[in-house]
Design an enzyme around this catalytic site. Structure first.
Site, mmCIF file in Angstrom:
data_model
loop_
_atom_site.group_PDB
_atom_site.id
_atom_site.type_symbol
_atom_site.label_atom_id
_atom_site.label_comp_id
_atom_site.label_asym_id
_atom_site.label_seq_id
_atom_site.Cartn_x
_atom_site.Cartn_y
_atom_site.Cartn_z
ATOM 1 N N LYS A 54 0.837 -1.203 0.000
ATOM 2 C CA LYS A 54 0.000 0.000 0.000
ATOM 3 C C LYS A 54 0.869 1.249 0.000
ATOM 4 O O LYS A 54 0.564 2.234 -0.688
ATOM 5 C CB LYS A 54 -0.948 -0.020 1.200
ATOM 6 C CG LYS A 54 -2.031 -1.088 1.069
ATOM 7 C CD LYS A 54 -2.728 -1.392 2.392
ATOM 8 C CE LYS A 54 -3.707 -2.535 2.247
ATOM 9 N NZ LYS A 54 -4.286 -2.988 3.525
ATOM 10 N N GLN A 98 -4.171 -1.813 9.925
ATOM 11 C CA GLN A 98 -4.020 -3.109 9.269
ATOM 12 C C GLN A 98 -4.592 -4.226 10.138
ATOM 13 O O GLN A 98 -4.283 -4.335 11.318
ATOM 14 C CB GLN A 98 -2.539 -3.388 8.969
ATOM 15 C CG GLN A 98 -2.290 -4.687 8.221
ATOM 16 C CD GLN A 98 -2.929 -4.712 6.842
ATOM 17 O OE1 GLN A 98 -2.883 -3.746 6.100
ATOM 18 N NE2 GLN A 98 -3.528 -5.837 6.494
ATOM 19 N N ASP A 121 -10.902 3.314 4.733
ATOM 20 C CA ASP A 121 -11.012 1.866 4.520
ATOM 21 C C ASP A 121 -12.414 1.353 4.846
ATOM 22 O O ASP A 121 -12.689 0.164 4.732
ATOM 23 C CB ASP A 121 -9.975 1.138 5.379
ATOM 24 C CG ASP A 121 -9.654 -0.257 4.844
ATOM 25 O OD1 ASP A 121 -9.821 -0.490 3.634
ATOM 26 O OD2 ASP A 121 -9.229 -1.119 5.647
#
Length: 281
Positions: A54, A98, A121
């Site tokens: 990413k 994450q 996200d």
């Protein structure tokens, strides 16, 4: 039947990123550099790889990547404090925690600490609710990628019967709501669903998000179904038995180079979208 259309995620992702380049240039001319902060807790090798990927994707596009790596012994309170600092930082536009986090952390509490304006996200409960009502700024990235692929290839959604295999809060559930908001009829299957194969025989669109390698079998599919495989399992295989499903599908995503690249592209898009909000306020 003619050969199925291979839904090339790399091609879709490049189209999204090409459109972002001009927007990033415009932001830079206004003194704004889009910035994505990624938080990694612990030393899970797969997570480290994902975060690095990413970050590299950000760098190639001109998005700043702020990486925060916390010790595996980090507590929920310590993680929430880090997130609070990022929420307050005007130079950070998106925050990504994450998954998974170490067992001692309350992952839901950490997700909920992320500001809705920086939840690029799509992991907060508020973001999920906004997605359900059809006006989320940043829906979960993989569901957004699935819709982006369908739109890129001009595959009709309205009036079609979509069967989603999986009900996770960041994939199966949100993509079901997005399809419903686009006027599809949606069936959600999960680990307690009886006779999944029979359900799939009525599906125009199949979304595989179950986390089991090669779970979806070719003989389960209705002839001409569109198959999108959001799974990624060891050995570079998805949740669909690709070779078996290829014969009967009208369109199908490969693994890799299917949904995955578009998921990352949507994360970048959401970060740029968040930075663009500064020009509106």
């Amino acid at each position: 039947m003619t050969n199925p259309l291979i839904l090339d995620g790399t091609r879709v992702a490049e189209a999204i990123k090409e459109e972002l380049k001009a927007r990033i240039h415009t932001l830079e001319s206004q003194g704004i550099v889009p910035c994505l902060a990624t938080i990694l807790v612990g030393d899970d090798p797969a997570s480290e790889t994902y975060v690095r990927m990413k970050g590299n994707a950000c760098k190639r596009l001109g998005i700043e990547s702020k990486r925060i790596h916390l010790d595996k012994s980090t507590s929920t309170e310590q993680l929430v404090e880090v997130i609070a600092q990022l929420n307050a930082d005007p130079l950070v536009h998106g925050i990504l925690l994450q998954h998974p986090v170490p067992h001692q952390i309350d992952e839901r509490a950490a997700f909920e600490a992320i500001s809705i304006h920086k939840d690029v996200d799509g992991v907060t409960a508020l973001g999920f609710a906004q997605n359900a009502f059809g006006y989320a700024d940043y829906p979960s990235c993989t569901p957004a990628a699935i819709i982006a692929i369908l739109d890129y290839y001009q595959i009709p959604i309205a009036g079609k019967h979509a069967v989603v295999i999986g009900r996770s809060p960041i994939l199966g559930k949100p993509v079901s709501l997005m399809l419903l908001n686009r006027d599809a009829t949606v069936t959600i299957c999960h680990s307690k669903t009886e006779n999944v194969a029979e359900m799939l025989k009525h599906a125009d669109i199949v979304i595989a998000a179950v986390g089991k390698p090669k779970f979806i079998q070719g003989e389960w599919l209705r002839k001409g179904a569109v198959v999108l495989d959001a799974g990624y399992n060891p050995g570079n295989v998805g949740d669909v038995d690709y070779d078996a499903c290829l014969a009967g599908a009208s369109a199908i995503t490969p693994v890799p180079a299917g949904v995955g690249p578009v998921t990352i592209a949507m994360l970048l898009k959401h970060t740029v979208d968040a930075a663009t909000r500064l020009l509106r306020h």
